[in-house]
Motif scaffolding. Structure first.
Motif, short mmCIF file in Angstrom:
data_model
loop_
_atom_site.label_atom_id
_atom_site.label_comp_id
_atom_site.label_asym_id
_atom_site.label_seq_id
_atom_site.Cartn_x
_atom_site.Cartn_y
_atom_site.Cartn_z
N ALA A 76 0.83 -1.20 0.00
CA ALA A 76 0.00 0.00 0.00
C ALA A 76 0.86 1.26 0.00
O ALA A 76 0.55 2.24 -0.69
N LEU A 77 1.94 1.24 0.76
CA LEU A 77 2.86 2.37 0.77
C LEU A 77 3.52 2.56 -0.60
O LEU A 77 3.67 3.69 -1.07
N ALA A 78 3.91 1.46 -1.21
CA ALA A 78 4.51 1.54 -2.54
C ALA A 78 3.52 2.11 -3.55
O ALA A 78 3.87 2.98 -4.37
N LEU A 79 2.28 1.63 -3.50
CA LEU A 79 1.26 2.12 -4.42
C LEU A 79 0.95 3.60 -4.16
O LEU A 79 0.73 4.38 -5.09
N SER A 80 0.95 3.99 -2.89
CA SER A 80 0.72 5.39 -2.55
C SER A 80 1.84 6.28 -3.09
O SER A 80 1.58 7.35 -3.66
N THR A 81 3.08 5.84 -2.92
CA THR A 81 4.20 6.61 -3.44
C THR A 81 4.13 6.73 -4.95
O THR A 81 4.39 7.80 -5.52
N LEU A 82 3.78 5.63 -5.60
CA LEU A 82 3.63 5.68 -7.05
C LEU A 82 2.57 6.70 -7.45
O LEU A 82 2.77 7.49 -8.38
N ALA A 83 1.44 6.71 -6.74
CA ALA A 83 0.37 7.65 -7.05
C ALA A 83 0.83 9.09 -6.90
O ALA A 83 0.49 9.97 -7.71
N ARG A 128 -5.63 4.54 3.78
CA ARG A 128 -5.15 4.85 5.13
C ARG A 128 -3.74 5.45 5.09
O ARG A 128 -3.45 6.42 5.80
N VAL A 129 -2.88 4.88 4.27
CA VAL A 129 -1.48 5.32 4.27
C VAL A 129 -1.20 6.44 3.27
O VAL A 129 -0.18 7.12 3.39
N LEU A 130 -2.08 6.64 2.30
CA LEU A 130 -1.84 7.62 1.26
C LEU A 130 -1.64 9.04 1.80
O LEU A 130 -0.67 9.71 1.42
N PRO A 131 -2.50 9.54 2.69
CA PRO A 131 -2.28 10.90 3.21
C PRO A 131 -0.97 11.02 4.00
O PRO A 131 -0.31 12.06 3.94
N GLU A 132 -0.61 9.97 4.73
CA GLU A 132 0.64 10.00 5.48
C GLU A 132 1.83 10.10 4.53
O GLU A 132 2.77 10.88 4.76
N GLU A 133 1.79 9.32 3.46
CA GLU A 133 2.89 9.32 2.51
C GLU A 133 2.97 10.67 1.79
O GLU A 133 4.06 11.16 1.48
N ALA A 134 1.83 11.29 1.55
CA ALA A 134 1.81 12.58 0.87
C ALA A 134 2.50 13.66 1.69
O ALA A 134 3.03 14.64 1.13
N GLY A 135 2.52 13.49 3.00
CA GLY A 135 3.14 14.48 3.86
C GLY A 135 4.59 14.22 4.18
O GLY A 135 5.24 15.03 4.87
N ARG A 136 5.13 13.11 3.72
CA ARG A 136 6.51 12.76 4.05
C ARG A 136 7.48 13.44 3.08
O ARG A 136 7.38 13.27 1.87
N ARG A 137 8.44 14.14 3.64
CA ARG A 137 9.42 14.82 2.81
C ARG A 137 10.42 13.85 2.19
O ARG A 137 11.17 14.21 1.28
N GLU A 138 10.46 12.61 2.70
CA GLU A 138 11.34 11.61 2.09
C GLU A 138 10.89 11.26 0.67
O GLU A 138 11.67 10.74 -0.12
N VAL A 139 9.62 11.53 0.38
CA VAL A 139 9.10 11.29 -0.96
C VAL A 139 9.39 12.53 -1.80
O VAL A 139 8.70 13.54 -1.70
N SER A 140 10.44 12.45 -2.61
CA SER A 140 10.84 13.62 -3.40
C SER A 140 9.87 13.82 -4.56
O SER A 140 9.63 12.92 -5.35
N MET A 141 9.31 15.02 -4.62
CA MET A 141 8.38 15.36 -5.69
C MET A 141 8.30 16.88 -5.80
O MET A 141 8.65 17.61 -4.87
N HIS A 142 7.87 17.35 -6.94
CA HIS A 142 7.78 18.79 -7.16
C HIS A 142 6.74 19.38 -6.21
O HIS A 142 5.67 18.79 -6.02
N PRO A 143 7.03 20.52 -5.61
CA PRO A 143 6.07 21.13 -4.68
C PRO A 143 4.68 21.33 -5.27
O PRO A 143 3.67 21.17 -4.58
N ALA A 144 4.62 21.68 -6.56
CA ALA A 144 3.32 21.89 -7.19
C ALA A 144 2.55 20.58 -7.28
O ALA A 144 1.32 20.55 -7.08
#
Length: 217
Positions: free
Chosen positions: A121-128, A172-188
């Motif tokens: 689920a975490l992997a799929l969330s990060t992919l999303a 459940r895990v998607l919002p948590e992953e969205a807030g993690r700075r370890e997930v590098s993504m463009h701010p926009a």
């Protein structure tokens, strides 16, 4: 494949410190190899069928590996650092479908595979979060459609409970992953995803409510 299985077994089960250290070095090298993606997916699929304690350990390692790899993945045109893993547009789509199938598979036996499901689920969330061609406002509806619906309706029969469980775990895990700075993504992109999650919150809560009240037929 046998080398990967041997290294995982040595890392988690060996009583020899030297053997564990050697296995750890081998596995770190493996994560940076071209074989990390296909072998992790292959071993996850095999582990889902085997269902023994050794295979669950292998599945947990491979699910974590995919999560780590996706956290540092970028589209081909976005590579800025040597640590980035480049994925072509079609690779993102292929990986998404593979993770969706695996999530449903491991959700079918939570007594044995809850930690594995969480990592998938975490992997799929990060992919999303990082899949730029996936419209931010469509992430939650698409996940529900892929994991827990049939013909546009949420289903709750015994045959579909695994998909419902998988969907609720991802949400459940998607919002948590969205807030993690370890997930590098463009701010926009991050801002767009967070806004998409906010807008989709009623839909997500409705699914979570149905998952609590659904009973297998």
């Amino acid at each position: 494949m046998e080398s990967l299985q041997h290294a995982i077994a040595a890392l988690y089960y060996s009583n020899c410190d030297t053997e564990r250290r050697t296995a750890d070095v081998w596995l770190q090298d493996f994560l940076h190899s071209d074989q990390a993606w296909p072998l992790s997916l292959q071993l996850l699929r095999q582990s889902a069928v085997a269902g023994n304690s050794a295979s669950r350990t292998e599945a947990l390692f491979c699910a974590r590996a995919l999560h780590v790899l996706l956290r540092c993945s970028v589209n081909k045109a976005q590579k800025r650092q040597k640590s980035h893993v480049v994925l072509a547009e079609e690779d993102w789509v292929t990986m998404r479908m593979a993770l969706v199938v695996l999530a449903g598979t491991f959700a079918a036996d939570l007594h044995c595979s809850r930690p594995v499901l969480t990592q998938i689920a975490l992997a799929l969330s990060t992919l999303a979060l990082k899949m730029s061609q996936w419209a931010a406002h469509s992430i939650v509806p698409d996940l529900i459609a892929m994991l827990a619906t049939s013909g546009g309706e949420v289903v709750s029969s015994s045959a579909s409970m695994a998909g419902l469980v998988a969907a609720t775990e991802v949400l459940r895990v998607l919002p948590e992953e969205a807030g993690r700075r370890e997930v590098s993504m463009h701010p926009a992109r991050r801002a767009d995803v967070v806004e998409g999650l906010r807008v989709a919150a009623p839909t997500a809560f409705a699914l979570l409510h149905r998952s609590l009240t659904a009973q297998p037929e």
